[in-house]
Design an enzyme around this catalytic site. Structure first.
Site, PDB file in Angstrom:
ATOM      1  N   TYR A   1       0.833  -1.196   0.000  1.00  0.00           N
ATOM      2  CA  TYR A   1       0.000   0.000   0.000  1.00  0.00           C
ATOM      3  C   TYR A   1       0.873   1.253   0.000  1.00  0.00           C
ATOM      4  CZ  TYR A   1      -3.214  -3.583   1.588  1.00  0.00           C
ATOM      5  OH  TYR A   1      -3.944  -4.731   1.701  1.00  0.00           O
ATOM      6  N   LYS A   2       1.828   1.298  -0.921  1.00  0.00           N
ATOM      7  CA  LYS A   2       2.743   2.430  -0.930  1.00  0.00           C
ATOM      8  C   LYS A   2       2.194   3.578  -1.770  1.00  0.00           C
ATOM      9  CE  LYS A   2       6.599  -0.787  -0.577  1.00  0.00           C
ATOM     10  NZ  LYS A   2       7.821  -1.307  -1.225  1.00  0.00           N
ATOM     11  N   THR A   3       1.266   3.287  -2.707  1.00  0.00           N
ATOM     12  CA  THR A   3       0.752   4.304  -3.593  1.00  0.00           C
ATOM     13  C   THR A   3      -0.122   5.275  -2.804  1.00  0.00           C
ATOM     14  OG1 THR A   3       0.712   2.640  -5.329  1.00  0.00           O
ATOM     15  CG2 THR A   3      -0.451   4.685  -5.752  1.00  0.00           C
TER      16      THR A   3
ATOM     17  N   GLU B   1      10.595  -5.404  -0.963  1.00  0.00           N
ATOM     18  CA  GLU B   1      11.791  -4.562  -0.881  1.00  0.00           C
ATOM     19  C   GLU B   1      13.049  -5.380  -1.159  1.00  0.00           C
ATOM     20  OE1 GLU B   1      11.925  -1.296  -0.315  1.00  0.00           O
ATOM     21  OE2 GLU B   1       9.758  -1.036  -0.128  1.00  0.00           O
TER      22      GLU B   1
END
EC number: 3.6.4.12
Length: 600
Positions: free
Chosen positions: A17-19, A362
Site C-alpha cells: 500500500y505504498k501508492t 523490498e
C-alpha cells in the site's frame, strides 16, 4: 451502532500500500432468495447480517477516513439499475462515492424484516450472472478519475455455485475476475453459512485474489456463521495496513532483511475539530508567516536561522548543520545479539510496542530469512537485542524483538499475526529510584484471605472488550445529529464494575477479610469520636472499668492473628491477668509479650 474500541484488533499484515491516494471498496452482495432465509432460533438472515456489516463499515469510514470511496451493488436481482442499464439483474444501490448520512439511512432501510420486504419490492430476486456483476463493478472503477491507492471488492454470498453449473456463465465470471485482478482490484470472498456447507473449491477459488502466502488460504475456507465472525473478517480485510516505517534489519555484514514497522493497536481519540468560515460554512485553511520584529518585513525560509548561546556568544547555524548534528546514523535496525526471555522485565516497558513484519517486495528472500529467525527465537525462548533508528535524524534506541507466533480462532480468523513485537528498552536515567513509604506489614492469614478474593475476581482480559464511554457517547451524539434521530442510541458503560456479579462471586469473603483487618464495629463512613473533656473544663474524668478476657478467647485471637484488633487497654489488662511483665506501652510490644506467654 458505531463501534469504536479503544484499541484495534491485530491484523493480517500483508499487501503493498505504498501508492498515495484514496482507498476504495465495493460491496457486491448476492440478492437471491437463499440470502433472505432466516437462521435457526430467530437468528438474522445472511442478507440482514450483510447489511449490518455494510452499515458498520460506512459509519467507520465516515469517522476514520471520510474521503474513501464506497459502493454497494446487488446481483441476482429481478430489477436492473446500473449506468446505461447495460447489465441485466445487476442493481447499483450506491455508486463509488464518499459515504454520508444519506447512505447510512439507505442501508438502515434494508435491515430487518421490513428491509427484506423493501428489498423484494425494490430489487426482487432473479437470474444470476456474476460475470455481468463484475463487469459492472469494473465500469464503476473506470468512471473514477481520482487516484486510488487501494481497490478492493468483497463478494457476499451463501451460494457456492451461483450459476447452477452453467459452464458458460462460470467461464465468463472467471474471465472478468481475471481482468479485474489485472487492473489492481483485490477480490475477497465473504461466504456465509448454508445448509450442507460452502465449498470454496468448486467455483470461487478461481474468482478470489490469490493470498500472499499459504497461511492466509485457511482464512478463506470456513464460512461465517455469526455476525461477529463476519465483522471480524471484513474488518481484517478493509482495515488499512500501512507501515509506520520500512527499514533494513542488518543481521551481519552483507545480510539485510527488509522489514516494516506497524502499530497493531492505537488508542482511539476524538478527531480534531474543523474550523469553518461563518459565511460560506467551508473549511478554513490556515497559513503561518514569520515577520521581522523590528522592520515588520516578511521573512523567507532561507532567511531564518537557528542559534545557540555558548560562553555569552551566539553561534548561528544553518538548517543543514542542525540536521547533521542530530544525525547519528542512517535509518535501520542493527542486530547486537540475543538474550533469554528472563532478562526482559516488566518494568522495561516505557512506551507502547510496535510490530515487525517482513517486506518481501523490498528485498527478495526477506520473508524466508525472517521466518527462520522467528522460528529459532521461539524455539530457544530468546529475544533479539537491536539498535533501532526509525527515521532520519531520530536518536538511536535499543529495542528487544520478542517473537510472536500466529494464532487463529475457531473460525480460522487470525487473532495475532506472526512476527516480532518491538519493545523499546529504557536507558539508565529513564528508571527512577523510589523511596516507598513504610506501612504496617500484613499477617500471613490476612494475605491468604486477600489471595482468595483476588482469585475469585480474576477474568481473562481483552483490550477490545472495553470501549471508551466518552468516545462512544461522542460518536453516538454525532450519529443521532447526522441521521436526524430523536435521541442517540443507549450505550452500556463497560468499564463500570458489575457490583451484583462481584458480590455473588465473593460471598462471605469480604466480611471475613474485614474482620481480619479492621477493628470491631469499624465504620469508615462514621465521624471520629469527639475528644473527652478534661477535669479542668468540667465533668471530671470517669474511671475506666476493668476489661477482662477469658484465656480461651485470647488463644483464639492469637491463632487467627487478630490480636491487633484488641485495644491497648485490653492487652495491658490481659498481661496483668496472666502475669506477663512488659516495660513497653506500644501495642506491638504487648502483642509480642502475650504471644510468647500464651505460646509457651
Amino acid at each position: 451502532s458505531i463501534s469504536m474500541p479503544q484499541q484495534y484488533c491485530s491484523l493480517s499484515l500483508v499487501g503493498d500500500y505504498k501508492t498515495t491516494g484514496r482507498d476504495s471498496l465495493v460491496f457486491l452482495v448476492d440478492a437471491s432468495k437463499e440470502m433472505f432465509i432466516k437462521g435457526e432460533d430467530g437468528e438474522p438472515s445472511n442478507f440482514d447480517m450483510t447489511m449490518q456489516v455494510v452499515r458498520s463499515v460506512y459509519t467507520s469510514k465516515i469517522i476514520n477516513s471520510h474521503r474513501d470511496l464506497v459502493a454497494l451493488v446487488f446481483y441476482g436481482t429481478e430489477q436492473s439499475k446500473n449506468p446505461r442499464n447495460s447489465f441485466k439483474h445487476v442493481y447499483v444501490y450506491h455508486d463509488l462515492d464518499e459515504p454520508g448520512a444519506k447512505r447510512v439511512q439507505d442501508v438502515d432501510a434494508l435491515r430487518g424484516g421490513k428491509g427484506a420486504q423493501l428489498a423484494a419490492k425494490t430489487m426482487g430476486s432473479g437470474e444470476t450472472s456474476l460475470g455481468d456483476a463484475l463487469w459492472c463493478c469494473a465500469n464503476l472503477y473506470s468512471d473514477i478519475k481520482l487516484r486510488l491507492s487501494q481497490k478492493r471488492l468483497m463478494i457476499f454470498t451463501c451460494r457456492d455455485e451461483p450459476h447452477g453449473g452453467d459452464s458458460v456463465k462460470d467461464r465468463q465470471a472467471r474471465t472478468k475476475a481475471s481482468d479485474l485482478k489485472e487492473t489492481g482490484v483485490t477480490i475477497d470472498l465473504m461466504h456465509l453459512m448454508k445448509p450442507g456447507g460452502f465449498n470454496v473449491a468448486s467455483f470461487f477459488r478461481d474468482i478470489v485474489s490469490p493470498p500472499e502466502d499459504e497461511s492466509e488460504l485457511g482464512l478463506q475456507l470456513e464460512p461465517c456463521v455469526k455476525l461477529e465472525d463476519l465483522q471480524k473478517r471484513v474488518r481484517a480485510k478493509e482495515q488499512r495496513k500501512r507501515a509506520m516505517a520500512r527499514l533494513n534489519l542488518c543481521l551481519g555484514e552483507g545480510i539485510n532483511v527488509a522489514v516494516g514497522i506497524y502499530a497493531t493497536a492505537v488508542t482511539a481519540r476524538k478527531q480534531a475539530p474543523v474550523r469553518l468560515y461563518r459565511e460560506t460554512n467551508e473549511p478554513v485553511r490556515s497559513k503561518t508567516r514569520t515577520f521581522h520584529t523590528q522592520t515588520g518585513s516578511l521573512l523567507l525560509p532561507s532567511e531564518i536561522k537557528k542559534a545557540q548561546v555558548y560562553s555569552k556568544k551566539q553561534i548561528v547555524m544553518e538548517k543543514d548543520e542542525v540536521d547533521a548534528i542530530k544525525k547519528f546514523d542512517d535509518p535501520g535496525m542493527f542486530l547486537i545479539g540475543f538474550k533469554p526471555m528472563e532478562k526482559l522485565k516488566r518494568h522495561h516497558h516505557i512506551r507502547p510496542a510496535v510490530f515487525l513484519y517482513p517486506e518481501e517486495d523490498e528485498v527478495k528472500g526477506s520473508a524466508c530469512l525472517f521466518s527462520a529467525l522467528l522460528t529459532k527465537c521461539s524455539e530457544r525462548n530468546v529475544f533479539a537485542l537491536c539498535r533501532c533508528i526509525a527515521r532520519r535524524n531520530y536518536p538511536p534506541r535499543f529495542v528487544a524483538l520478542v517473537p510472536q507466533k500466529e494464532e487463529v480462532d475457531e473460525g480460522k480468523v487470525q487473532i495475532t499475526p506472526p512476527g516480532f513485537n518491538v519493545i523499546y528498552l529504557p536507558f539508565a536515567d529513564d528508571i527512577r529510584t523510589l523511596d516507598p513509604p513504610q506501612c504496617p506489614v500484613a499477617s500471613q492469614i490476612q494475605v491468604d484471605k486477600m489471595k482468595e478474593i483476588v482469585s475469585k475476581l480474576r477474568f481473562k482480559y481483552r483490550s477490545d472488550a472495553f470501549e471508551n464511554p466518552v468516545i462512544q457517547q461522542h460518536y453516538r451524539n454525532l450519529e443521532a445529529l447526522a441521521l436526524d434521530m430523536m435521541a442517540p442510541e443507549d450505550m452500556e458503560d463497560l468499564i463500570m464494575p458489575k457490583v451484583d456479579q462481584i458480590d455473588g462471586r465473593l460471598g462471605p469473603l469480604v466480611e471475613e477479610f474485614k474482620d481480619l483487618v479492621y477493628p470491631f464495629n469499624y465504620n469508615p463512613d462514621s465521624k471520629p469520636a469527639a475528644k473527652r473533656k478534661t477535669a479542668g473544663t468540667g465533668g471530671g474524668a470517669e474511671k475506666k472499668p476493668k476489661v477482662e478476657m477469658p484465656e480461651e478467647e485470647l488463644r483464639a485471637h492469637m491463632q487467627n492473628g487478630t490480636l491487633g484488633k484488641l485495644t491497648v487497654a485490653v492487652l495491658k489488662e490481659a498481661c496483668k491477668q496472666f502475669g506477663v511483665r512488659t516495660t513497653g506501652t506500644k501495642k506491638q510490644e504487648l502483642i509480642d509479650a502475650l504471644t510468647e506467654r500464651l505460646g509457651s
